[in-house]
Design a protein around this motif. Structure first.
Motif, PDB file in Angstrom:
ATOM      1  N   GLU A   2     -57.244  43.878  27.059  1.00 22.51           N
ATOM      2  CA  GLU A   2     -58.541  44.476  26.767  1.00 22.51           C
ATOM      3  C   GLU A   2     -59.655  43.548  27.221  1.00 22.51           C
ATOM      4  OE1 GLU A   2     -59.200  46.165  22.949  1.00 22.51           O
ATOM      5  OE2 GLU A   2     -57.088  46.681  22.733  1.00 22.51           O
ATOM      6  N   LEU A   3     -60.690  44.153  27.786  1.00 24.51           N
ATOM      7  CA  LEU A   3     -61.871  43.400  28.193  1.00 24.51           C
ATOM      8  C   LEU A   3     -62.992  43.706  27.218  1.00 24.51           C
ATOM      9  CD1 LEU A   3     -61.889  44.134  32.021  1.00 24.51           C
ATOM     10  CD2 LEU A   3     -61.228  42.007  30.917  1.00 24.51           C
ATOM     11  N   GLU A   4     -63.760  42.688  26.902  1.00 20.00           N
ATOM     12  CA  GLU A   4     -64.903  42.963  26.039  1.00 20.00           C
ATOM     13  C   GLU A   4     -65.917  43.789  26.825  1.00 20.00           C
ATOM     14  OE1 GLU A   4     -67.830  39.272  26.206  1.00 20.00           O
ATOM     15  OE2 GLU A   4     -65.884  38.758  25.337  1.00 20.00           O
ATOM     16  N   ASP A   5     -66.704  44.572  26.118  1.00 20.88           N
ATOM     17  CA  ASP A   5     -67.623  45.509  26.755  1.00 20.88           C
ATOM     18  C   ASP A   5     -68.543  44.841  27.773  1.00 20.88           C
ATOM     19  OD1 ASP A   5     -66.549  47.583  25.331  1.00 20.88           O
ATOM     20  OD2 ASP A   5     -68.144  47.644  23.824  1.00 20.88           O
ATOM     21  N   ARG A   6     -69.077  43.689  27.436  1.00 18.01           N
ATOM     22  CA  ARG A   6     -70.006  43.012  28.332  1.00 18.01           C
ATOM     23  C   ARG A   6     -69.338  42.634  29.653  1.00 18.01           C
ATOM     24  NH1 ARG A   6     -72.303  38.111  25.530  1.00 18.01           N
ATOM     25  NH2 ARG A   6     -71.263  39.248  23.905  1.00 18.01           N
ATOM     26  N   LYS A   7     -68.129  42.117  29.572  1.00 12.96           N
ATOM     27  CA  LYS A   7     -67.412  41.706  30.772  1.00 12.96           C
ATOM     28  C   LYS A   7     -67.024  42.931  31.606  1.00 12.96           C
ATOM     29  CE  LYS A   7     -63.701  38.795  32.444  1.00 12.96           C
ATOM     30  NZ  LYS A   7     -62.635  37.876  32.099  1.00 12.96           N
ATOM     31  N   LEU A   8     -66.553  43.966  30.967  1.00 15.54           N
ATOM     32  CA  LEU A   8     -66.193  45.191  31.670  1.00 15.54           C
ATOM     33  C   LEU A   8     -67.417  45.788  32.362  1.00 15.54           C
ATOM     34  CD1 LEU A   8     -63.988  47.212  32.339  1.00 15.54           C
ATOM     35  CD2 LEU A   8     -64.527  48.389  30.210  1.00 15.54           C
ATOM     36  N   SER A   9     -68.550  45.786  31.697  1.00 22.27           N
ATOM     37  CA  SER A   9     -69.783  46.293  32.275  1.00 22.27           C
ATOM     38  C   SER A   9     -70.196  45.480  33.502  1.00 22.27           C
ATOM     39  CB  SER A   9     -70.894  46.266  31.225  1.00 22.27           C
ATOM     40  OG  SER A   9     -72.093  46.746  31.765  1.00 22.27           O
ATOM     41  N   ALA A  10     -70.068  44.170  33.433  1.00 23.30           N
ATOM     42  CA  ALA A  10     -70.419  43.299  34.559  1.00 23.30           C
ATOM     43  C   ALA A  10     -69.492  43.563  35.753  1.00 23.30           C
ATOM     44  CB  ALA A  10     -70.353  41.836  34.144  1.00 23.30           C
ATOM     45  N   ILE A  11     -68.220  43.741  35.485  1.00 24.32           N
ATOM     46  CA  ILE A  11     -67.262  44.035  36.555  1.00 24.32           C
ATOM     47  C   ILE A  11     -67.596  45.370  37.206  1.00 24.32           C
ATOM     48  CG2 ILE A  11     -64.842  44.622  37.028  1.00 24.32           C
ATOM     49  CD1 ILE A  11     -64.112  42.545  34.838  1.00 24.32           C
ATOM     50  N   TYR A  12     -67.894  46.360  36.393  1.00 22.96           N
ATOM     51  CA  TYR A  12     -68.243  47.680  36.913  1.00 22.96           C
ATOM     52  C   TYR A  12     -69.489  47.602  37.794  1.00 22.96           C
ATOM     53  CZ  TYR A  12     -69.957  52.440  37.097  1.00 22.96           C
ATOM     54  OH  TYR A  12     -70.437  53.639  37.531  1.00 22.96           O
ATOM     55  N   ARG A  13     -70.534  46.925  37.309  1.00 20.79           N
ATOM     56  CA  ARG A  13     -71.772  46.804  38.092  1.00 20.79           C
ATOM     57  C   ARG A  13     -71.514  46.103  39.421  1.00 20.79           C
ATOM     58  NH1 ARG A  13     -73.843  45.593  33.108  1.00 20.79           N
ATOM     59  NH2 ARG A  13     -73.985  43.390  33.601  1.00 20.79           N
TER      60      ARG A  13
END
Length: 76
Positions: A2-13
């Motif tokens: 699982e990725l924390e939301d902030r890290k997942l959001s950064a990867i997506y961006r």
């Protein structure tokens, strides 16, 4: 894992930015950017924009009817 939301959001961006750069290098590609929030707020206008982008034949009424805000899962 699982990725924390902030890290997942950064990867997506970062991935989205890479895709945008790739598309920018390909002048033969046409892109229509659609805001999901705008689409939910005004399906008819969103369908009209899509029809203008894709051209005929396109059923605006069917496309607008297919947008179902009640099926949206995320609230933020």
């Amino acid at each position: 894992a699982e990725l924390e939301d902030r890290k997942l959001s950064a990867i997506y961006r970062a991935q989205l930015e890479r895709v945008r750069r790739q598309i920018a290098r390909r002048p033969e590609l046409r892109v229509l950017t659609v805001s999901y929030g705008d689409l939910l707020a005004d399906p008819a206008t969103g369908a009209k924009r899509l029809a203008q982008f894709l051209g005929d034949p396109f059923d605006c009424a069917a496309a607008a009817a297919a947008i179902r805000p009640e099926l949206r899962r995320q609230t933020s």
